[in-house]
Design a protein around this motif. Structure first.
Motif, PDB file in Angstrom:
ATOM      1  N   TYR A  30      56.089  21.914  26.600  1.00  0.00           N
ATOM      2  CA  TYR A  30      57.634  22.174  27.070  1.00  0.00           C
ATOM      3  C   TYR A  30      58.367  20.811  27.607  1.00  0.00           C
ATOM      4  N   ASN A  31      57.454  19.908  28.180  1.00  0.00           N
ATOM      5  CA  ASN A  31      58.094  18.514  28.332  1.00  0.00           C
ATOM      6  C   ASN A  31      58.684  17.785  27.353  1.00  0.00           C
ATOM      7  N   ASP A  32      57.594  17.900  26.091  1.00  0.00           N
ATOM      8  CA  ASP A  32      57.992  17.293  24.646  1.00  0.00           C
ATOM      9  C   ASP A  32      59.458  17.869  24.172  1.00  0.00           C
ATOM     10  N   ASP A  33      59.403  19.041  24.177  1.00  0.00           N
ATOM     11  CA  ASP A  33      60.648  19.810  23.827  1.00  0.00           C
ATOM     12  C   ASP A  33      61.822  19.438  24.601  1.00  0.00           C
ATOM     13  N   ILE A  34      61.815  19.243  25.764  1.00  0.00           N
ATOM     14  CA  ILE A  34      62.844  19.139  26.952  1.00  0.00           C
ATOM     15  C   ILE A  34      63.391  17.640  26.380  1.00  0.00           C
ATOM     16  N   VAL A  35      62.267  16.828  26.453  1.00  0.00           N
ATOM     17  CA  VAL A  35      62.730  15.365  26.298  1.00  0.00           C
ATOM     18  C   VAL A  35      63.270  15.202  24.870  1.00  0.00           C
ATOM     19  N   ARG A  40      68.319  14.215  21.499  1.00  0.00           N
ATOM     20  CA  ARG A  40      69.351  14.694  20.733  1.00  0.00           C
ATOM     21  C   ARG A  40      70.743  14.721  21.304  1.00  0.00           C
ATOM     22  N   LEU A  41      70.910  15.385  22.474  1.00  0.00           N
ATOM     23  CA  LEU A  41      72.139  15.611  23.241  1.00  0.00           C
ATOM     24  C   LEU A  41      72.746  13.933  23.553  1.00  0.00           C
ATOM     25  N   GLU A  42      71.680  13.334  23.965  1.00  0.00           N
ATOM     26  CA  GLU A  42      72.215  11.760  24.110  1.00  0.00           C
ATOM     27  C   GLU A  42      72.662  11.105  23.028  1.00  0.00           C
ATOM     28  N   GLU A  49      74.246   0.829  22.328  1.00  0.00           N
ATOM     29  CA  GLU A  49      72.969   0.690  21.661  1.00  0.00           C
ATOM     30  C   GLU A  49      71.642   1.222  22.190  1.00  0.00           C
ATOM     31  N   THR A  50      71.809   1.048  23.625  1.00  0.00           N
ATOM     32  CA  THR A  50      70.526   1.147  24.338  1.00  0.00           C
ATOM     33  C   THR A  50      70.581   2.823  25.035  1.00  0.00           C
ATOM     34  N   PRO A  51      69.652   3.676  24.427  1.00  0.00           N
ATOM     35  CA  PRO A  51      69.959   5.195  24.861  1.00  0.00           C
ATOM     36  C   PRO A  51      69.661   5.223  26.239  1.00  0.00           C
ATOM     37  N   GLU A  52      70.097   6.194  26.979  1.00  0.00           N
ATOM     38  CA  GLU A  52      70.108   6.417  28.512  1.00  0.00           C
ATOM     39  C   GLU A  52      70.190   7.890  28.798  1.00  0.00           C
ATOM     40  N   THR A  54      70.275  10.994  31.124  1.00  0.00           N
ATOM     41  CA  THR A  54      70.603  11.223  32.443  1.00  0.00           C
ATOM     42  C   THR A  54      70.162  12.571  32.940  1.00  0.00           C
ATOM     43  N   ARG A  55      70.389  12.978  34.099  1.00  0.00           N
ATOM     44  CA  ARG A  55      70.109  14.073  34.749  1.00  0.00           C
ATOM     45  C   ARG A  55      70.791  15.157  33.933  1.00  0.00           C
ATOM     46  N   HIS A  56      72.144  14.831  33.711  1.00  0.00           N
ATOM     47  CA  HIS A  56      72.995  15.967  32.828  1.00  0.00           C
ATOM     48  C   HIS A  56      72.258  16.359  31.533  1.00  0.00           C
ATOM     49  N   PHE A  57      71.803  15.467  30.820  1.00  0.00           N
ATOM     50  CA  PHE A  57      71.240  15.766  29.501  1.00  0.00           C
ATOM     51  C   PHE A  57      69.890  16.461  29.762  1.00  0.00           C
ATOM     52  N   ILE A  58      69.194  16.262  30.730  1.00  0.00           N
ATOM     53  CA  ILE A  58      67.781  16.989  30.925  1.00  0.00           C
ATOM     54  C   ILE A  58      68.229  18.638  31.403  1.00  0.00           C
ATOM     55  N   LYS A  59      69.332  18.698  32.217  1.00  0.00           N
ATOM     56  CA  LYS A  59      69.610  20.060  32.662  1.00  0.00           C
ATOM     57  C   LYS A  59      70.299  20.987  31.167  1.00  0.00           C
ATOM     58  N   GLU A  60      70.980  20.198  30.484  1.00  0.00           N
ATOM     59  CA  GLU A  60      71.356  20.737  28.984  1.00  0.00           C
ATOM     60  C   GLU A  60      70.290  21.139  28.299  1.00  0.00           C
ATOM     61  N   ALA A  61      69.143  20.115  28.131  1.00  0.00           N
ATOM     62  CA  ALA A  61      68.171  20.453  27.405  1.00  0.00           C
ATOM     63  C   ALA A  61      67.289  21.613  28.046  1.00  0.00           C
ATOM     64  N   VAL A  62      67.180  22.063  29.120  1.00  0.00           N
ATOM     65  CA  VAL A  62      66.499  22.863  29.909  1.00  0.00           C
ATOM     66  C   VAL A  62      67.277  24.505  29.772  1.00  0.00           C
TER      67      VAL A  62
END
Length: 130
Positions: A30-35, A40-42, A49-52, A54-62
């Motif tokens: 589940y952790n791998d799927d969320i990350v 992908r959302l990010e 160039e450097t990916p970041e 954020t909390r918003h992306f994690i919430k959207e992934a969940v």
């Protein structure tokens, strides 16, 4: 820096050792799927160039993991408010006749009552939408 998640012993009280192993495997998957989904959302809005991530992306992934098709479930209360709003706006539109308001004050009171209900239900339906 590894992230450690502690599960209280009360939650694991009746689990066998095989069940605990399966739970650990499921949590890691589940952790791998969320990350991966957060990545992908990010990547869709990446401007640097450097990916970041954020909390918003994690919430959207969940949310995406829970409901992949993003079907919003409307509440019965919201549906009733929208229906009431539509009906009262329609009725107040039928009642509206400026010339008859001069003759009959009861018609004006009914119109104002229906219009105020329409206004309140419309505002509440938009307020409770999110």
């Amino acid at each position: 820096m590894p992230l450690r998640v502690d599960i209280p012993d009360d939650s694991l009280e009746y689990l066998t050792s095989e069940a605990k192993d399966e739970l650990k495997t499921s949590i890691l998957k589940y952790n791998d799927d969320i990350v991966n989904e957060a990545g992908r959302l990010e990547a869709t809005i990446r401007s640097t160039e450097t990916p970041e991530i954020t909390r918003h992306f994690i919430k959207e992934a969940v949310i995406g993991q829970k409901n992949p098709y993003r079907i919003n479930k409307t509440l019965k209360k919201e549906t009733y408010l929208q229906l009431c709003s539509t009906i009262t706006i329609f009725i107040s539109g039928l009642i509206f006749d400026f010339d008859q308001f001069k003759e009959s004050s009861i018609l004006l009171i009914i119109f104002l009552f229906m219009f105020s209900i329409a206004l309140i239900t419309t505002v509440l339906s938009f307020r409770w939408r999110d």
